[in-house]
Design a protein around this motif. Sequence first.
Motif, mmCIF file in Angstrom:
data_model
loop_
_atom_site.group_PDB
_atom_site.id
_atom_site.type_symbol
_atom_site.label_atom_id
_atom_site.label_comp_id
_atom_site.label_asym_id
_atom_site.label_seq_id
_atom_site.Cartn_x
_atom_site.Cartn_y
_atom_site.Cartn_z
ATOM 1 N N THR A 43 3.649 -51.843 -15.103
ATOM 2 C CA THR A 43 2.629 -50.803 -15.298
ATOM 3 C C THR A 43 3.184 -49.623 -16.082
ATOM 4 O OG1 THR A 43 3.066 -49.549 -13.259
ATOM 5 C CG2 THR A 43 1.516 -51.416 -13.107
ATOM 6 N N LEU A 44 4.502 -49.519 -16.163
ATOM 7 C CA LEU A 44 5.136 -48.399 -16.852
ATOM 8 C C LEU A 44 5.563 -48.744 -18.274
ATOM 9 C CD1 LEU A 44 7.390 -47.125 -13.922
ATOM 10 C CD2 LEU A 44 5.180 -46.206 -14.650
ATOM 11 N N ASP A 45 6.192 -49.927 -18.448
ATOM 12 C CA ASP A 45 6.680 -50.345 -19.766
ATOM 13 C C ASP A 45 7.054 -51.819 -19.685
ATOM 14 O OD1 ASP A 45 8.949 -50.853 -21.800
ATOM 15 O OD2 ASP A 45 8.184 -48.903 -22.438
ATOM 16 N N ALA A 46 6.315 -52.662 -20.417
ATOM 17 C CA ALA A 46 6.520 -54.113 -20.332
ATOM 18 C C ALA A 46 7.904 -54.531 -20.805
ATOM 19 C CB ALA A 46 5.437 -54.841 -21.127
ATOM 20 N N VAL A 47 8.382 -53.956 -21.892
ATOM 21 C CA VAL A 47 9.696 -54.340 -22.431
ATOM 22 C C VAL A 47 10.794 -53.973 -21.443
ATOM 23 C CG1 VAL A 47 11.368 -53.942 -24.282
ATOM 24 C CG2 VAL A 47 8.939 -54.226 -24.832
ATOM 25 N N LEU A 48 10.755 -52.759 -20.946
ATOM 26 C CA LEU A 48 11.771 -52.348 -19.961
ATOM 27 C C LEU A 48 11.660 -53.167 -18.680
ATOM 28 C CD1 LEU A 48 11.976 -48.455 -20.255
ATOM 29 C CD2 LEU A 48 13.720 -50.148 -20.878
ATOM 30 N N ALA A 49 10.450 -53.529 -18.298
ATOM 31 C CA ALA A 49 10.266 -54.345 -17.092
ATOM 32 C C ALA A 49 10.969 -55.692 -17.233
ATOM 33 C CB ALA A 49 8.783 -54.543 -16.804
ATOM 34 N N VAL A 50 10.837 -56.317 -18.391
ATOM 35 C CA VAL A 50 11.473 -57.620 -18.626
ATOM 36 C C VAL A 50 12.993 -57.465 -18.656
ATOM 37 C CG1 VAL A 50 11.751 -59.488 -20.304
ATOM 38 C CG2 VAL A 50 9.470 -58.625 -19.754
ATOM 39 N N ILE A 51 13.469 -56.420 -19.311
ATOM 40 C CA ILE A 51 14.915 -56.181 -19.362
ATOM 41 C C ILE A 51 15.453 -55.901 -17.958
ATOM 42 C CG2 ILE A 51 16.732 -54.644 -20.238
ATOM 43 C CD1 ILE A 51 14.898 -54.230 -22.733
ATOM 44 N N MET A 52 14.711 -55.114 -17.193
ATOM 45 C CA MET A 52 15.125 -54.793 -15.831
ATOM 46 C C MET A 52 15.116 -56.037 -14.957
ATOM 47 S SD MET A 52 16.172 -52.262 -14.077
ATOM 48 C CE MET A 52 16.707 -52.269 -12.389
ATOM 49 N N LEU A 53 14.134 -56.909 -15.146
ATOM 50 C CA LEU A 53 14.088 -58.158 -14.389
ATOM 51 C C LEU A 53 15.317 -59.014 -14.693
ATOM 52 C CD1 LEU A 53 12.712 -60.154 -12.490
ATOM 53 C CD2 LEU A 53 11.386 -60.979 -14.465
ATOM 54 N N ALA A 54 15.689 -59.099 -15.966
ATOM 55 C CA ALA A 54 16.878 -59.875 -16.342
ATOM 56 C C ALA A 54 18.138 -59.274 -15.726
ATOM 57 C CB ALA A 54 17.004 -59.941 -17.866
ATOM 58 N N ALA A 55 18.252 -57.947 -15.785
ATOM 59 C CA ALA A 55 19.420 -57.276 -15.195
ATOM 60 C C ALA A 55 19.449 -57.486 -13.680
ATOM 61 C CB ALA A 55 19.395 -55.786 -15.530
ATOM 62 N N SER A 56 18.301 -57.386 -13.055
ATOM 63 C CA SER A 56 18.220 -57.573 -11.602
ATOM 64 C C SER A 56 18.543 -59.007 -11.206
ATOM 65 C CB SER A 56 16.826 -57.200 -11.096
ATOM 66 O OG SER A 56 16.575 -55.831 -11.321
#
Length: 144
Positions: free
Chosen positions: A69-82
Amino acid sequence: MTPTLKAHFADYAAFHGTVGNKACHYVGIPLIVLSILALLARVPLFEVGGFTVTLAEAFLVLVTAYYLTLDAVLAVIMLAASAALLALGRPLPVAVSVGLFVLGWIFQFVGHYVYEKRSPAFYRNLAHLLVGPLWIVAKAVGRI
């Protein structure tokens, strides 16, 4: 980046101005996320095709939904990092995970009370508990 994320990052940055505090957060936040995921991975929920879904995966789905809901690109990057942190944390013994959790928070509080001389942002806004990790990732990939 949505206006909401810009506002979250601006508010968060106001509490993280010193080099020492930022350095403490660059170490402390990943340790906290790693340890939380490691501990949540110990709680099985159900099995799918021979894979045990744990509370860690459920948590990642919920947090990623919020980040989307905040930023799709950062969400995907954060998911990969997590996912990488979860893979690293899954085999850790509970005592090590708890120790890393405590160490991560020590870094946080040293950053705020020794360097920043200001209380953490999440004291005022609990959303910053989720914004902090995203801010670290955004900094790491040059999105802020």
